[in-house]
Each structure stands twice: as structure tokens, then as C-alpha cells.
Design an enzyme around this catalytic site. Structure first.
Site, PDB file in Angstrom:
ATOM      1  N   ARG A  63       0.847  -1.194   0.000  1.00 17.48           N
ATOM      2  CA  ARG A  63       0.000   0.000   0.000  1.00 17.48           C
ATOM      3  C   ARG A  63       0.884   1.247   0.000  1.00 17.48           C
ATOM      4  NH1 ARG A  63      -1.449   1.598   4.739  1.00 17.48           N
ATOM      5  NH2 ARG A  63      -2.190  -0.415   5.468  1.00 17.48           N
ATOM      6  N   TYR A 115     -16.293  16.930 -16.019  1.00 22.07           N
ATOM      7  CA  TYR A 115     -16.803  15.574 -15.894  1.00 22.07           C
ATOM      8  C   TYR A 115     -17.805  15.534 -14.730  1.00 22.07           C
ATOM      9  CZ  TYR A 115     -16.832  10.632 -14.701  1.00 22.07           C
ATOM     10  OH  TYR A 115     -17.229   9.359 -14.389  1.00 22.07           O
ATOM     11  N   ASP A 188      -7.119  18.934 -14.898  1.00 19.32           N
ATOM     12  CA  ASP A 188      -7.465  17.574 -15.296  1.00 19.32           C
ATOM     13  C   ASP A 188      -7.044  17.434 -16.761  1.00 19.32           C
ATOM     14  OD1 ASP A 188      -8.760  15.292 -16.302  1.00 19.32           O
ATOM     15  OD2 ASP A 188     -10.459  15.495 -14.931  1.00 19.32           O
ATOM     16  N   LYS A 213      -8.672   6.301 -19.180  1.00 24.30           N
ATOM     17  CA  LYS A 213      -8.940   6.780 -20.533  1.00 24.30           C
ATOM     18  C   LYS A 213      -7.696   6.573 -21.418  1.00 24.30           C
ATOM     19  CE  LYS A 213     -12.660   7.789 -18.301  1.00 24.30           C
ATOM     20  NZ  LYS A 213     -12.953   9.101 -17.738  1.00 24.30           N
TER      21      LYS A 213
HETATM   22  C1  LIG Z   1     -13.515   9.635 -16.510  1.00 27.79           C
HETATM   23  C2  LIG Z   1     -13.049  10.941 -16.067  1.00 27.79           C
HETATM   24  C3  LIG Z   1     -12.738  11.180 -14.726  1.00 27.79           C
HETATM   25  C4  LIG Z   1     -12.965  10.133 -13.650  1.00 27.79           C
HETATM   26  O1  LIG Z   1     -12.032   9.093 -13.727  1.00 27.79           O
HETATM   27  P1  LIG Z   1     -12.337   7.585 -13.284  1.00 27.79           P
HETATM   28  O2  LIG Z   1     -11.094   6.859 -13.675  1.00 27.79           O
HETATM   29  O3  LIG Z   1     -13.564   7.134 -14.012  1.00 27.79           O
HETATM   30  O4  LIG Z   1     -12.553   7.603 -11.809  1.00 27.79           O
HETATM   31  C5  LIG Z   1     -12.232  12.407 -14.378  1.00 27.79           C
HETATM   32  N1  LIG Z   1     -12.060  13.393 -15.301  1.00 27.79           N
HETATM   33  C6  LIG Z   1     -12.350  13.205 -16.600  1.00 27.79           C
HETATM   34  C7  LIG Z   1     -12.133  14.317 -17.577  1.00 27.79           C
HETATM   35  C8  LIG Z   1     -12.862  11.982 -17.029  1.00 27.79           C
HETATM   36  O5  LIG Z   1     -13.168  11.811 -18.312  1.00 27.79           O
END
Ligand SMILES: *Cc1c(COP(=O)(O)O)cnc(C)c1O
Length: 396
Positions: A63, A115, A188, A213
């Protein structure tokens, strides 16, 4: 990942190398025992110690730190031009670690498109449960930040390009304003990836990713990531990885690391296919508006051209026939799969208003109901174009 890993020898000074080389080699030395070129999946949860509290190779418990995770963290940190990188179990787990910097009574400013899950986390968990206030700001005008800033504000959180409206914000201009005010800027970078955009170089304090993604890139791993150059923030993130425990498994880290090796070539193809699709969408009678930063008429085009090396694989469009037309289009494709998520090799199509962005309904971040979002994959361009055209022909 903090400090040097004694096992990460054999690829010194990775900053000297280009992006593609670092994606394949940074943090990934050949296996010292066998010469294997692939980073092993280190499944061990615990590591032998020489004396109590003196682990042999710097690892104690998985961890806290794990060799596969460490390799992955070093690689993404290198790609984002960051001193520190931290892998988390999901994008939202990574975001949660950053939001834990905010204490009750403080405030966060967020872009007015994001998001849905990010907004839900900020508003319902850190907001309603922990007393952190939030306000949505139109970040296309960085001057607006000054107008709404108050002594409780600590952080500005933005996506660029945004999900799902593909708005573009000027990271450098926003960072200058927020730093003058004494706040932190979090970007982000999920849509652009470090291949197209490196926010830390433009002044952001931390970059967060949904590695689910483009970083993973194959729809087979959920993950999150934070990259930063801030020493004190990094110290706290090390603490949170260990104290909260929202870390990815060694196998998840291996999958993300494997995905990274082809990030550059995948992104090139995502961008190329997106451009072909955009030009077809613009000509179609059923489409009222195409949202893509690569279009000259896009309000953020100039900024995108300056801060990104290409415009990405995400495209949104609106339909003249409203919500019913949007529903017909997303259920009429054969190559594009109707599904949530994005950024992988296969093309996906979705209706944000009732899928990924249902959680922002009724908020300042609500999305139009005639909006369709596509994640353009790396399949044959002609197949994608033909599939979308036949679906649009049914929009009515
Ligand atoms: C999918 C997404 C998230 C969240 O991420 P997860 O891996 O699904 O928890 C955050 N920001 C953006 C822009 C996303 O497309």
C-alpha cells in the site's frame, strides 16, 4: 513516487530523451536478475527487512510502495515533466486526494464544464459532507477569477479541453491570476494527455488524470494519477496514498504502463481520425454545431493551438432535431459502441445528458439535451465516417 528508487538504474537522465522514448523507458529498467525488458508485475504485498524498520530495497508494504507502481509513477511523472507522480485506484480517487488539501470552510472554484463525477465529488462529498464550498466560473475569461475570489478560496480546478463541451481554457493565463491571489491550479489533463499538453510547464500546480482513458487506452483498467513539482503537496500525497489506501493493484499498474508505451502513436491516430470525422459532421444537415478545438471557428482554437500540440480525439456535436435525434443517432451506430468512458482504441458514442453527465443536471454545469459526445478510436477512418453518416441520416 518520491526520491530515487535503488532498482531504477539503467536509464539515467530520462529528461534528455524525447516523449516516445520516455514513454517506453522512463522508470522501466531491465530486470536486474534476468535482463527482462518488461517491468515485472510485483505481486508481493510485503518485503523482507534487514532489521526492524530497515527494508532491504526501500519497500515495506505494497500500500505504501510497490515496484510496479513505482515504475509506472516514474514514467508518467517523466511524461508530464513532473518531479513527482502518484498512481491511484481511479481518476476520482486521485481527485479526492487533491481535494483533501481543502479544509472545512475553504472554497474551490471550478470551470463551468467538467466531468459529472468530478462535480459530484466536489459538491456532494467535499461540499455537503466536509463543508468545502464551490462555485462555477466561466474560465474563458481568467479575469472572472479575480471577481469571485474571496479569502476562503484555495484552489481553481479546470479541465481543458472540457468534458463534454470541449471548451478550452488558457492554463498559463489562469495560473498567473490564481498564483497572484495565492491559490493552487489543478488541471485535469485526461482529454489532452501529456502527449498533447503539459500543464505543469504552463504553470499549473498539479495535473490529475483518469488513467482509465487514454493512458490505459484499451478499456481494460480503471486508474488515476497525479503529477506535481510541489514538494509539500507531494509529501502529503505520499501520506494519503498510504493513510487512505486508494492505490491501484500491481496488475493495474502494469496495464497502464503497457498502455503508455503506445500513447504517442495512438494519440496521433485519434487526432487524425477525429479531424476526418469533424469535416463530415460539419457538412451534415442534421448537425447544428460541431464542438472541436481544432476548428478555426471554435472560440478556444487559438489557445488550443498554442498550448496543445494537436487537438485530440474527443468530438461533441449538437443535433438540429433535439434530444430525440440525439437518442436516434447514439442507438444507430454499428462501429461506434454506445457506452460511457472514452480514450481507448475503440470508438464510443454517448448521450452525456442522460449518461456521463446525469449528475450535473440542474447545476451550473448542466449540458444540452441535443448533445452527442464521441470518443474517436483508431479503427479504419472510412469505417468510422461511414458508420456515423448512416446514423446521422436516421436522425431526422
Ligand atoms: C472519466 C473521467 C474522470 C474520472 O475518472 P475515473 O477513472 O472514471 O474515476 C475524471 N475526469 C475526466 C475528464 C474523465 O473523463
Amino acid at each position: 513516487m518520491m526520491g530515487g528508487d535503488p532498482l531504477l538504474s539503467g536509464f539515467e537522465d530520462p529528461e534528455e530523451y524525447g516523449f516516445e522514448t520516455r514513454a517506453i523507458r522512463a522508470g522501466q529498467p531491465h530486470d536486474q536478475r534476468t535482463g527482462g525488458v518488461v517491468t515485472p508485475i510485483a505481486m508481493s504485498t510485503t518485503f523482507a527487512q534487514e532489521a526492524p524498520g530497515s527494508p532491504k530495497h526501500g519497500y515495506e508494504y505494497s500500500r505504501t510502495g510497490n515496484p510496479t507502481r513505482h515504475a509506472y509513477e516514474a514514467c508518467v511523472a517523466s511524461l508530464e515533466r513532473a518531479k513527482y507522480g502518484f498512481a491511484f485506484a481511479s481518476g476520482l480517487a486521485a481527485e479526492d486526494a487533491l481535494l483533501r488539501q481543502l479544509t472545512p470552510g475553504s472554497q474551490i472554484l471550478i470551470g463551468n464544464d467538467a466531468y459529472g463525477g468530478t462535480f459530484r465529488l466536489i459538491d456532494q462529498i467535499h461540499g455537503k459532507k466536509s463543508g468545502v464550498g464551490n462555485a462555477a466560473v466561466d474560465l474563458t475569461d481568467p479575469g472572472q477569477i479575480r471577481e469571485v475570489w474571496n479569502p476562503d478560496c484555495r484552489m481553481v480546478w479546470l479541465e481543458t479541453p472540457t468534458n463534454p463541451m470541449l471548451s478550452v481554457f488558457d492554463i498559463q493565463a489562469i495560473s498567473e491570476v490564481v498564483h497572484e491571489l495565492g491559490g493552487l491550479v489543478i488541471v485535469d489533463n485526461t482529454f489532452a494527455t501529456p502527449y498533447l499538453q503539459q500543464p505543469l510547464i504552463l504553470g499549473a500546480d498539479a495535473v490529475v488524470h483518469s488513467a482509465t482513458k487514454y493512458i490505459g487506452g484499451h478499456s481494460d483498467v480503471v486508474g488515476g494519477f497525479i503529477a506535481t513539482n510541489h514538494d509539500t503537496l507531494a509529501e502529503d500525497l505520499v501520506f494519503l496514498q498510504n493513510a487512505v489506501g486508494a492505490i491501484p493493484s500491481p496488475f493495474d499498474c502494469y496495464l497502464a504502463l503497457r498502455g503508455l508505451k503506445t500513447l504517442a502513436v495512438r494519440m496521433d491516430r485519434h487526432c487524425e481520425n477525429a479531424k476526418s470525422i469533424v469535416s463530415v459532421l460539419r457538412e451534415h444537415v442534421s448537425v447544428s454545431e460541431v464542438l472541436y478545438p481544432g476548428l478555426e471557428e471554435h472560440p478556444g482554437h487559438e489557445i488550443a493551438a498554442r498550448q496543445m500540440s494537436d487537438f485530440g480525439g474527443m468530438v461533441s456535436f449538437r443535433l438540429t432535431g433535439g434530444q430525440a435525434a440525439a437518442e436516434r443517432v447514439v442507438t444507430s451506430t454499428k462501429v461506434f459502441t454506445l457506452a460511457e468512458s472514452l480514450g481507448a482504441v475503440e470508438s464510443l458514442i454517448e448521450h452525456p445528458g442522460v449518461m456521463t453527465h446525469l449528475s450535473v443536471a440542474g447545476s451550473a454545469l448542466e449540458v444540452p439535451d441535443d448533445l452527442v459526445r464521441i470518443s474517436v478510436g483508431i479503427e479504419s477512418t472510412d469505417d468510422l465516417v461511414e458508420d456515423l453518416v448512416q446514423a446521422l441520416d436516421q436522425a431526422g
